[in-house]
Design a protein around this motif. Sequence first.
Motif, short mmCIF file in Angstrom:
data_model
loop_
_atom_site.label_atom_id
_atom_site.label_comp_id
_atom_site.label_asym_id
_atom_site.label_seq_id
_atom_site.Cartn_x
_atom_site.Cartn_y
_atom_site.Cartn_z
N ALA A 2 0.84 -1.19 0.00
CA ALA A 2 0.00 0.00 0.00
C ALA A 2 0.88 1.25 0.00
O ALA A 2 2.06 1.20 0.35
N SER A 3 0.29 2.37 -0.39
CA SER A 3 0.98 3.66 -0.37
C SER A 3 0.40 4.52 0.74
O SER A 3 -0.79 4.85 0.71
N PHE A 4 1.24 4.88 1.71
CA PHE A 4 0.83 5.72 2.83
C PHE A 4 1.49 7.09 2.72
O PHE A 4 2.69 7.19 2.42
N VAL A 5 0.72 8.13 2.97
CA VAL A 5 1.26 9.48 3.15
C VAL A 5 0.84 9.92 4.55
O VAL A 5 -0.36 10.02 4.84
N LEU A 6 1.82 10.15 5.41
CA LEU A 6 1.58 10.45 6.82
C LEU A 6 1.88 11.93 7.08
O LEU A 6 3.00 12.38 6.85
N VAL A 7 0.89 12.66 7.56
CA VAL A 7 1.01 14.11 7.70
C VAL A 7 0.99 14.48 9.19
O VAL A 7 0.07 14.11 9.92
N HIS A 8 1.99 15.22 9.60
CA HIS A 8 2.12 15.63 11.01
C HIS A 8 1.17 16.77 11.34
O HIS A 8 0.55 17.38 10.46
N GLY A 9 1.08 17.09 12.62
CA GLY A 9 0.21 18.16 13.08
C GLY A 9 0.92 19.47 13.31
O GLY A 9 2.06 19.67 12.88
N ALA A 10 0.25 20.39 14.00
CA ALA A 10 0.77 21.74 14.23
C ALA A 10 2.07 21.70 15.02
O ALA A 10 2.23 20.90 15.95
N TRP A 11 2.99 22.59 14.63
CA TRP A 11 4.26 22.80 15.31
C TRP A 11 5.26 21.65 15.13
O TRP A 11 6.40 21.76 15.55
N ASP A 12 4.83 20.55 14.54
CA ASP A 12 5.68 19.38 14.41
C ASP A 12 6.35 19.32 13.03
O ASP A 12 6.30 20.27 12.25
N GLY A 13 6.94 18.18 12.73
CA GLY A 13 7.51 17.91 11.42
C GLY A 13 7.32 16.44 11.10
O GLY A 13 6.83 15.67 11.94
N GLY A 14 7.75 16.02 9.94
CA GLY A 14 7.59 14.63 9.54
C GLY A 14 8.26 13.66 10.48
O GLY A 14 7.90 12.48 10.53
N TYR A 15 9.20 14.15 11.28
CA TYR A 15 9.95 13.29 12.20
C TYR A 15 9.05 12.57 13.21
O TYR A 15 9.41 11.51 13.74
N VAL A 16 7.86 13.11 13.52
CA VAL A 16 7.01 12.46 14.51
C VAL A 16 6.52 11.10 14.05
O VAL A 16 6.11 10.27 14.85
N TRP A 17 6.57 10.86 12.74
CA TRP A 17 6.12 9.59 12.17
C TRP A 17 7.25 8.59 11.99
O TRP A 17 7.04 7.52 11.41
N TYR A 65 3.44 14.42 -7.79
CA TYR A 65 4.78 14.29 -8.36
C TYR A 65 5.36 12.88 -8.17
O TYR A 65 6.19 12.43 -8.96
N GLU A 66 4.92 12.18 -7.13
CA GLU A 66 5.33 10.78 -6.96
C GLU A 66 4.39 9.84 -7.72
O GLU A 66 4.60 8.63 -7.72
N ASP A 67 3.38 10.43 -8.35
CA ASP A 67 2.40 9.67 -9.14
C ASP A 67 1.79 8.53 -8.32
O ASP A 67 1.73 7.37 -8.76
N LEU A 68 1.30 8.87 -7.14
CA LEU A 68 0.72 7.88 -6.24
C LEU A 68 -0.76 7.68 -6.53
O LEU A 68 -1.48 8.62 -6.85
N GLN A 69 -1.19 6.43 -6.41
CA GLN A 69 -2.59 6.07 -6.58
C GLN A 69 -3.03 5.25 -5.37
O GLN A 69 -2.22 4.64 -4.68
N ASP A 70 -4.33 5.23 -5.11
CA ASP A 70 -4.88 4.45 -3.99
C ASP A 70 -4.16 4.75 -2.67
O ASP A 70 -3.79 3.86 -1.91
N ARG A 93 -7.36 9.89 -6.33
CA ARG A 93 -6.09 9.25 -5.99
C ARG A 93 -6.08 8.67 -4.57
O ARG A 93 -5.08 8.06 -4.17
N LEU A 94 -7.15 8.87 -3.83
CA LEU A 94 -7.17 8.47 -2.42
C LEU A 94 -8.03 7.24 -2.20
O LEU A 94 -9.15 7.15 -2.70
N LYS A 95 -7.49 6.30 -1.44
CA LYS A 95 -8.21 5.08 -1.09
C LYS A 95 -8.90 5.20 0.25
O LYS A 95 -9.99 4.66 0.46
N HIS A 96 -8.25 5.89 1.19
CA HIS A 96 -8.77 5.97 2.55
C HIS A 96 -8.18 7.20 3.24
O HIS A 96 -7.02 7.53 3.02
N LEU A 97 -8.97 7.86 4.06
CA LEU A 97 -8.51 8.96 4.90
C LEU A 97 -8.53 8.49 6.35
O LEU A 97 -9.53 7.92 6.80
N VAL A 98 -7.44 8.76 7.07
CA VAL A 98 -7.36 8.39 8.47
C VAL A 98 -7.05 9.64 9.30
O VAL A 98 -6.04 10.30 9.08
N PHE A 99 -7.93 9.94 10.23
CA PHE A 99 -7.79 11.09 11.12
C PHE A 99 -7.30 10.58 12.47
O PHE A 99 -8.05 9.91 13.19
#
Length: 228
Positions: A2-17, A65-70, A93-99
């Motif tokens: 699967a293709s995951f894109v993990l987005v951090h919250g306020a004041w943080d950076g990608g490092y939290v993931w 730009y990474e040409d991601l699907q699903d 391009r999105l299969k699922h949203l996770v909050f």
Amino acid sequence: MASFVLVHGAWDGGYVWKDAAALLRDAGHEVYVPTLTGLGERTHLAHPDVGLTTFIQNIAGVIQYEDLQDVILVGHSYSGMVISGVAERLPDRLKHLVFVDAVVPYDGESIASISGPHMAEQFPKDAQETGDGWKIHPRATSDWRKSPMTLLSFTESVDINHPEAAHIPRTYIEVLDNPEQWPMTPVFRKSAQRAKDSGWRHVAAELGGHWIMQTQPQKVVHILNDCI
């Protein structure tokens, strides 16, 4: 895989993931952990015009730009706003949203409007008093990696009206052990209720506090795997 894109919250950076991303990659998945403009290792790019629209474009750009699907698009905390905006732009391009203990906005809402009048008044006050009129510093933290957010990122609203986006499956991960005295606790409780009212998949547990991707990465990854 699967293709995951993990987005951090306020004041943080990608490092939290970092830990959760490593577990997902070990399982053979494709994982992206972008840092939003002006935050984390991109603090040097901060300026007053960076806002929610910028952040939405950050994540949409990775997917395009990474040409991601699903894509399984995951947003923590503030970035419930971001992934909601990305869904409006790229629903095909999105299969699922996770909050992940994240804000669930309705059309035309901003973080300021969702947070209520007291916090909405406090944001510009903080920016004027300690942030040169446009920065809001993280509160009560010993983590040097956290960076100021722009006032615009809290006041800019999101448009939610794309009919295709409404059909993307969604999961809400509710953290039950956030401190009662934390001002954001009622905001996330309200968002969890919105998710339940909308019929989303809902997972609730005591998972080690708001930053569960750092305190309990294995549990978070287990829940994410169920979205594949």
